[in-house]
Design an enzyme around this catalytic site. Structure first.
Site, PDB file in Angstrom:
ATOM      1  N   CYS A  96      33.194  -0.851 -25.286  1.00 25.80           N
ATOM      2  CA  CYS A  96      32.198  -0.105 -24.508  1.00 25.80           C
ATOM      3  C   CYS A  96      30.798  -0.657 -24.804  1.00 25.80           C
ATOM      4  O   CYS A  96      29.977  -0.812 -23.899  1.00 25.80           O
ATOM      5  CB  CYS A  96      32.254   1.386 -24.833  1.00 25.80           C
ATOM      6  SG  CYS A  96      33.619   2.263 -24.041  1.00 25.80           S
TER       7      CYS A  96
ATOM      8  N   ASN B 201      48.060  -5.819 -25.545  1.00 23.06           N
ATOM      9  CA  ASN B 201      48.682  -5.114 -26.664  1.00 23.06           C
ATOM     10  C   ASN B 201      48.394  -3.627 -26.541  1.00 23.06           C
ATOM     11  O   ASN B 201      47.258  -3.220 -26.311  1.00 23.06           O
ATOM     12  CB  ASN B 201      48.134  -5.641 -27.992  1.00 23.06           C
ATOM     13  CG  ASN B 201      48.533  -7.088 -28.231  1.00 23.06           C
ATOM     14  OD1 ASN B 201      49.661  -7.480 -27.938  1.00 23.06           O
ATOM     15  ND2 ASN B 201      47.607  -7.896 -28.731  1.00 23.06           N
TER      16      ASN B 201
ATOM     17  N   GLY C  97      50.176  -4.438 -32.257  1.00 16.73           N
ATOM     18  CA  GLY C  97      49.041  -5.031 -32.959  1.00 16.73           C
ATOM     19  C   GLY C  97      47.708  -4.809 -32.268  1.00 16.73           C
ATOM     20  O   GLY C  97      46.768  -5.583 -32.455  1.00 16.73           O
TER      21      GLY C  97
ATOM     22  N   THR D 219      44.178  -3.831 -31.904  1.00 14.32           N
ATOM     23  CA  THR D 219      43.135  -3.557 -32.897  1.00 14.32           C
ATOM     24  C   THR D 219      41.902  -2.915 -32.274  1.00 14.32           C
ATOM     25  O   THR D 219      41.156  -2.222 -32.962  1.00 14.32           O
ATOM     26  CB  THR D 219      42.698  -4.853 -33.624  1.00 14.32           C
ATOM     27  OG1 THR D 219      42.232  -5.789 -32.657  1.00 14.32           O
ATOM     28  CG2 THR D 219      43.861  -5.445 -34.412  1.00 14.32           C
TER      29      THR D 219
ATOM     30  N   HIS E 153      40.429  -0.059 -26.607  1.00 14.25           N
ATOM     31  CA  HIS E 153      39.867  -0.023 -25.248  1.00 14.25           C
ATOM     32  C   HIS E 153      40.698  -1.038 -24.482  1.00 14.25           C
ATOM     33  O   HIS E 153      40.760  -2.217 -24.888  1.00 14.25           O
ATOM     34  CB  HIS E 153      38.379  -0.400 -25.296  1.00 14.25           C
ATOM     35  CG  HIS E 153      37.665  -0.437 -23.971  1.00 14.25           C
ATOM     36  ND1 HIS E 153      36.446   0.199 -23.760  1.00 14.25           N
ATOM     37  CD2 HIS E 153      37.956  -1.068 -22.813  1.00 14.25           C
ATOM     38  CE1 HIS E 153      36.042  -0.030 -22.519  1.00 14.25           C
ATOM     39  NE2 HIS E 153      36.941  -0.810 -21.928  1.00 14.25           N
TER      40      HIS E 153
ATOM     41  N   HIS F 102      42.466  -3.870 -22.727  1.00 13.47           N
ATOM     42  CA  HIS F 102      42.004  -5.240 -22.462  1.00 13.47           C
ATOM     43  C   HIS F 102      43.192  -6.138 -22.208  1.00 13.47           C
ATOM     44  O   HIS F 102      44.284  -5.906 -22.725  1.00 13.47           O
ATOM     45  CB  HIS F 102      41.152  -5.777 -23.616  1.00 13.47           C
ATOM     46  CG  HIS F 102      41.803  -5.681 -24.964  1.00 13.47           C
ATOM     47  ND1 HIS F 102      41.850  -4.502 -25.681  1.00 13.47           N
ATOM     48  CD2 HIS F 102      42.439  -6.604 -25.729  1.00 13.47           C
ATOM     49  CE1 HIS F 102      42.473  -4.705 -26.826  1.00 13.47           C
ATOM     50  NE2 HIS F 102      42.870  -5.973 -26.888  1.00 13.47           N
TER      51      HIS F 102
ATOM     52  N   HIS G  68      44.259 -10.106 -22.495  1.00 11.35           N
ATOM     53  CA  HIS G  68      43.945 -11.434 -23.008  1.00 11.35           C
ATOM     54  C   HIS G  68      44.373 -12.457 -21.956  1.00 11.35           C
ATOM     55  O   HIS G  68      45.492 -12.382 -21.452  1.00 11.35           O
ATOM     56  CB  HIS G  68      44.747 -11.725 -24.280  1.00 11.35           C
ATOM     57  CG  HIS G  68      44.478 -10.809 -25.438  1.00 11.35           C
ATOM     58  ND1 HIS G  68      43.660 -11.166 -26.493  1.00 11.35           N
ATOM     59  CD2 HIS G  68      44.924  -9.558 -25.717  1.00 11.35           C
ATOM     60  CE1 HIS G  68      43.637 -10.167 -27.376  1.00 11.35           C
ATOM     61  NE2 HIS G  68      44.395  -9.194 -26.932  1.00 11.35           N
TER      62      HIS G  68
END
Ligand code: 5GP
Ligand code: ZN
Length: 114
Positions: free
Chosen positions: A7, A86, A92, A94, A97, A99, A101
């Site tokens: 954010c 993920n 995993g 971390t 929020h 996302h 990849h």
């Protein structure tokens, strides 16, 4: 979400290397790249992960994937790319929020899980 890194990246509080932006999403280079090209695309609104997506998010997620296609074209990823999201501890995740990849720039082989 006041304490969320992504954010803060979306609102400019934390600097990032921007790749693409539209009204609903923001894409930037991962700070710790796992491949020669490693881009993250996130919704501008705070959504925790894929696990909490609902019918109201269908247009948003669809737009994000259209934007992924645009980014891949602009980045010259004709040889291919991998999209990963993920969700939760076992995966995993971390940063909590949502996302995606976008990984590219080397042959990644056929396996998905190390
Ligand atoms: P996850 O493990 O949640 O799927 O992925 C989080 C990703 O966010 C990691 O690849 C990590 O390198 C990236 N990341 C974490 N903090 C920052 C940051 O402040 N800036 C950028 N550009 N990437 C970050
Ligand atoms: Zn957030």
């Amino acid at each position: 979400m006041t304490d969320c890194i992504f954010c803060k990246i979306v609102n400019g509080e934390i600097p990032s290397n921007k790749v693409f932006e539209d009204e609903v999403s923001y894409a930037f280079r991962d700070i710790n790249p796992q491949a020669p090209v490693h881009i993250l695309i996130v919704p501008k609104k705070h959504v925790e992960s894929c696990a909490v997506l609902g019918a109201e998010d269908e247009a948003l997620v669809g737009k994000i994937f259209t934007n992924i296609a645009k980014i891949a074209k602009d980045e010259g990823l004709e040889k291919g790319f991998r999209v990963i999201s993920n969700s939760g501890d076992d995966a995993g995740q971390t940063v909590h929020h949502l996302h995606f990849h976008i990984l590219a720039g080397k042959a990644m082989g056929e396996g998905l899980v190390p």
